[in-house]
Scaffold this motif. Structure first.
Motif, short mmCIF file in Angstrom:
data_model
loop_
_atom_site.label_atom_id
_atom_site.label_comp_id
_atom_site.label_asym_id
_atom_site.label_seq_id
_atom_site.Cartn_x
_atom_site.Cartn_y
_atom_site.Cartn_z
N GLN A 199 83.71 58.20 35.04
CA GLN A 199 84.22 59.56 35.23
C GLN A 199 85.66 59.53 35.72
O GLN A 199 86.50 60.31 35.27
CB GLN A 199 83.34 60.32 36.21
CG GLN A 199 81.96 60.70 35.71
CD GLN A 199 81.14 61.34 36.80
OE1 GLN A 199 80.99 60.79 37.90
NE2 GLN A 199 80.61 62.51 36.52
N ALA A 200 85.93 58.65 36.68
CA ALA A 200 87.27 58.58 37.27
C ALA A 200 88.32 58.19 36.23
O ALA A 200 89.43 58.74 36.20
CB ALA A 200 87.28 57.60 38.43
N LEU A 201 87.97 57.23 35.36
CA LEU A 201 88.91 56.81 34.32
C LEU A 201 89.18 57.95 33.34
O LEU A 201 90.33 58.21 32.96
CB LEU A 201 88.35 55.59 33.58
CG LEU A 201 88.33 54.28 34.38
CD1 LEU A 201 87.58 53.20 33.61
CD2 LEU A 201 89.75 53.81 34.69
N ALA A 202 88.13 58.62 32.92
CA ALA A 202 88.30 59.74 31.98
C ALA A 202 89.09 60.87 32.63
O ALA A 202 89.98 61.47 32.00
CB ALA A 202 86.93 60.24 31.52
N ARG A 207 93.94 64.30 33.48
CA ARG A 207 94.95 64.79 34.43
C ARG A 207 96.35 64.45 33.97
O ARG A 207 97.28 65.26 34.07
CB ARG A 207 94.69 64.19 35.82
CG ARG A 207 93.59 64.88 36.61
CD ARG A 207 93.63 64.46 38.06
NE ARG A 207 93.35 63.05 38.23
CZ ARG A 207 92.18 62.55 38.64
NH1 ARG A 207 91.19 63.36 38.93
NH2 ARG A 207 92.01 61.25 38.76
N GLY A 208 96.53 63.23 33.43
CA GLY A 208 97.83 62.82 32.93
C GLY A 208 98.31 63.69 31.78
O GLY A 208 99.50 64.03 31.69
N ALA A 209 97.38 64.08 30.92
CA ALA A 209 97.74 64.95 29.80
C ALA A 209 98.19 66.32 30.30
O ALA A 209 99.15 66.91 29.78
CB ALA A 209 96.56 65.10 28.84
N GLU A 234 88.25 68.05 36.94
CA GLU A 234 89.43 67.40 37.54
C GLU A 234 90.69 67.71 36.75
O GLU A 234 91.78 67.82 37.31
CB GLU A 234 89.20 65.89 37.63
CG GLU A 234 88.07 65.50 38.57
CD GLU A 234 88.18 66.21 39.91
OE1 GLU A 234 89.16 65.93 40.64
OE2 GLU A 234 87.32 67.07 40.22
N ALA A 235 90.56 67.88 35.43
CA ALA A 235 91.71 68.33 34.63
C ALA A 235 92.04 69.78 34.96
O ALA A 235 93.22 70.16 35.03
CB ALA A 235 91.40 68.16 33.15
N HIS A 372 89.25 59.24 22.80
CA HIS A 372 87.79 59.19 22.92
C HIS A 372 87.42 58.71 24.32
O HIS A 372 87.56 57.55 24.66
CB HIS A 372 87.21 58.24 21.86
CG HIS A 372 85.74 58.43 21.63
ND1 HIS A 372 85.00 57.61 20.81
CD2 HIS A 372 84.87 59.37 22.12
CE1 HIS A 372 83.75 58.04 20.78
NE2 HIS A 372 83.65 59.08 21.58
N LEU A 373 86.96 59.64 25.13
CA LEU A 373 86.59 59.36 26.52
C LEU A 373 85.07 59.39 26.61
O LEU A 373 84.45 60.43 26.38
CB LEU A 373 87.20 60.39 27.47
CG LEU A 373 88.71 60.64 27.28
CD1 LEU A 373 89.17 61.77 28.19
CD2 LEU A 373 89.51 59.38 27.52
N THR A 374 84.45 58.26 26.94
CA THR A 374 83.00 58.17 26.90
C THR A 374 82.41 58.02 28.30
O THR A 374 82.96 57.33 29.16
CB THR A 374 82.55 56.97 26.03
OG1 THR A 374 83.13 55.76 26.56
CG2 THR A 374 82.98 57.15 24.59
N LEU A 375 81.27 58.68 28.50
CA LEU A 375 80.48 58.56 29.72
C LEU A 375 79.09 58.11 29.28
O LEU A 375 78.36 58.87 28.65
CB LEU A 375 80.40 59.90 30.46
CG LEU A 375 81.73 60.57 30.83
CD1 LEU A 375 81.48 61.91 31.52
CD2 LEU A 375 82.57 59.66 31.73
#
Length: 727
Positions: A199-202, A207-209, A234-235, A372-375
């Motif tokens: 979750q933190a990585l995604a 957030r950076g975007a 978080e975004a 592609h952000l996977t959980l």
């Protein structure tokens, strides 16, 4: 004219687009120069209409013939990016631009002068006689907050007359306030959750975007219960820190119930809402707050895409795979796809979130077009539920029953353990078909080629397509036999009847759009389920996604085959998504979950993928199949639907239209053929389908074909670019 360049000083002419089904903008005179997006009132025939300055005047109209358009007080305007978006949607969907503009001017009252309201605070006067009731009112007013008479009376537990007496003696002082209370700003740091590593990585990517203030698409692809909402929050928090606005799209109002609670727990306040259930006054408030930038977060249905955000910094499309994002009438569009376009014009990121992405989004992510952000793990101690198949060819109950012995045993075990269960059947009412046992005659809607569905609780037969309803006739209209009608197949009401006979002491509730009177009733049922006041919830697809019930450990799917082979190229994909989503309701806390799928086709690829928990294998199979037949996302489709009350005129219009289709390489035209529902709301329907290679501009082909098409006035033609259903 660009969004930033006004009309030339002293020219005072502009083209004005009206929110009406007209061919384009009209030239008007203006009292002052105006930028693109400025909202005006413009005469059209004998009446005044709202309009929007769309560009420079086209010319060619004599000065004396030009009518005067007046800017509104306060100079409200639509952002340039929204105007560009409206143009794009109109071009893409082959819709008149005024009809698309109408979706952006949904709240006409929002442009009227703001009214003031009277409220009261503590004054300098002293009542001649102090009573306990008066003292409670004065104590309530001590905090300095302005309140209306009803608010003071309610909070102090007195009658309004007591409050008015204090106003008369000057103990309470009247002040004038704006019509609406301001929205309390959400706090990005109110209750920051502890995220796991995935979750933190995604979250950091998203957030950076947001910080980068650039367009990009992220597919947040997480298994059910993996915490996708907490992650994309978080975004949202980052957009708040940047001082920008966020739009969160949900496919159905029913999903907002738990979502709003979760949002408030994370950010301290509820967001602004936008959907069809709002009153005109609430719509006015939200629209104004969005336009001014006061409403920082809006949670809404697909129409929220056309709100005039002052500074849009993020769009989130939750449950992005849902078919409910497709607008099927008026301006026909898919909100997920249009959200990507809206974000591009606003130069902000867009997040598509789902446990079962659409094949289009899945392929875009696999090809690198989307991030592609996977959980892959459930949040906390929860694990994915075990999925088992019940072969109804072998595990059958008594004739006329729909819950197999195995499912019954597991329900009994779950309820006895003090846990909760859900029975899912995506079919409303009591029975989908009523027929005469004597002659086999089926009761069909008189306006549609659809069976009438029995709703036994209401004692009515209902068409789920046009709303026609009637009582059960005393005798068969075909053979005249009395008392021989039988109900065929189950709906949720019939399953509930069977359940109640088997488990008379269990606390049960039915959740479907027929039994729930609106979002408030749905919210009450969900809260009752959360409080464990319900043992078993029996429902349709409105209970299949987005809900979190910690004590729900058993999900039983009454008919897993329903909808899997209805002739629609997306039928298998939708069946898998729906069953995967409803399966994901089980075992979302510490206790393990079990999912039982009743099927007569256990070897089907959908069933095998669900039991093996191998989503991607199923997606790859579907991807290869679509690629072979050049179907989306490896080709393009557009449907042309002809309808009218004169069936022969409709069929002839279809034949003529098909003959005039231009021949072109890489393009096939199928039909005309009767639509799946050949009669709907009393109108005959014919369908043509255009299939092209992916690289072909299908809109250009359709414009070339249709510009000289002759359609009788009695026949209506609707164009659906990128259809998702084929009814």
């Amino acid at each position: 004219m660009s969004a930033d360049n006004p009309t030339r000083a002293g020219d005072y002419r502009a083209s004005v687009l009206l929110p009406l089904p007209l061919s384009g903008a009209y030239d008007y005179k203006l009292t002052l120069p105006a930028k693109r997006g400025a909202i005006v009132t413009a005469p059209l025939g004998p009446r005044q209409s709202l309009g929007v300055v769309w560009g420079s005047a086209e010319g060619g109209v004599a000065e004396a013939k030009l009518k005067l358009a007046e800017p509104l007080d306060g100079a409200p305007h639509l952002p340039g990016s929204l105007c560009d978006f409206i143009d794009w949607v109109a071009q893409y969907t082959l819709t008149l631009p005024g009809m698309v503009l109408a979706m952006a001017l949904r709240s006409r009252q929002a442009f009227e002068p703001e009214t003031m309201r009277t409220a009261y605070i503590s004054g300098n006067g002293v009542p001649a006689k102090m009573t306990p009731a008066r003292q409670r009112v004065l104590d309530t007013a001590k905090d300095g907050l302005a309140r209306s008479v009803p608010q003071l009376a309610e909070e102090a537990n007195v009658t309004p007359a007591v409050v008015r007496g204090l106003v008369d003696c000057g103990a309470l002082q009247a002040i004038e306030l704006p019509e609406f209370d301001p929205y309390r700003p959400p706090d990005p740091d109110f209750d920051v959750p502890k995220l796991n590593t995935e979750q933190a990585l995604a979250a950091e990517v998203m957030r950076g975007a947001v910080r980068g203030r650039r367009f990009g698409v992220s597919l947040l692809d997480g298994i059910t219960g993996s915490g996708k909402t907490e992650t994309y929050f978080e975004a949202v928090a980052e957009a708040l820190r940047e001082g920008r606005q966020t739009l969160i799209l949900l496919p159905e109002i029913a999903l907002t119930v738990q979502f709003l609670d979760r949002f408030a727990a994370r950010f301290g306040v509820r967001p602004a809402e936008w959907h069809s259930d709002l009153s005109p006054r609430e719509r006015r408030r939200v629209y104004r707050a969005v336009m001014s930038g006061e409403a920082k977060i809006v949670v809404g249905a697909r129409s929220a895409l056309f709100l005039p955000f002052a500074d849009l910094g993020l769009i989130v499309v939750d449950e992005e795979h849902e078919q409910a994002y497709k607008q099927e009438d008026g301006a026909i569009y898919h909100a997920r796809d249009m959200a990507v376009v809206r974000a591009r014009f606003a130069q902000c990121p867009v997040i598509l979130a789902s446990a079962t992405p659409s094949l289009e989004s899945y392929v875009n992510a696999k090809n690198g077009r989307y991030a592609h952000l996977t959980l892959t793990n459930r949040h906390g101690a929860a694990e994915l539920p075990e999925v088992r198949l019940i072969d109804l060819r072998e595990d059958r109950g008594d004739p006329g029953t729909f819950l197999s012995p195995t499912l019954r045993e597991n329900i009994a075990r779950t309820v006895a353990a003090g846990e909760q269960a859900m029975l899912f059947l995506n079919r409303r009412g009591y029975a989908p078909l009523t027929l005469c046992e004597a002659c086999g005659h089926k009761l069909v809607c008189r306006q549609c080629s659809a069976w009438l569905v029995e709703h036994r609780y209401r004692k009515r037969l209902v068409c789920h397509h046009c709303g026609y309803e009637t009582g059960l006739p005393p005798a068969c209209p075909q053979c005249g036999t009395e008392g021989k009608f039988i109900a065929c197949g189950p709906g949720v009401e019939r399953v509930a009847e069977e359940f109640k006979a088997l488990f008379p002491d269990a606390r049960m509730a039915i959740a479907s759009s027929d039994t729930m009177g609106g979002p408030a009733e749905m919210q009450a049922a969900i809260r009752a389920m959360q409080k464990r006041e319900i043992d078993v919830l029996i429902g349709t697809q409105i209970v299949a996604k987005g809900h979190h019930f910690p004590q729900l450990t058993l999900v039983g799917v009454v008919d897993a085959d329903l909808g899997g082979s209805d002739g629609d190229l997306r039928a298998r994909e939708r069946t898998f998504q729906l069953l995967h989503q409803v399966s994901g309701r089980a075992g979302r806390a510490e206790k393990p979950g079990l999912v039982l799928l009743q099927t007569r086709n256990p070897k089907d690829a959908v069933m095998q993928a669900l039991t093996a928990s191998d989503r991607d294998a199923f997606y790859e199979q579907e991807r290869k199949y679509r690629e072979i037949i050049h179907a989306p996302p490896f080709g393009r489709l557009a449907a042309l639907i002809l309808s009218g009350h004169d069936g022969e005129a409709v069929r002839e219009a279809g034949r003529v239209l098909a003959k005039t289709a231009p021949s072109a390489r890489g393009i096939k035209v199928w039909g005309p053929t009767p639509a799946f529902y050949a009669l709907l709301r009393g109108q005959t329907r014919e369908r043509l389908l255009v299939q092209t290679e992916k690289s072909i501009d299908i809109q250009a082909y359709l414009r070339t074909w249709l510009k000289d098409a002759t359609i009788p006035k009695s026949v209506r033609l609707v164009v659906d670019v990128d259809p998702v259903s084929f009814f």
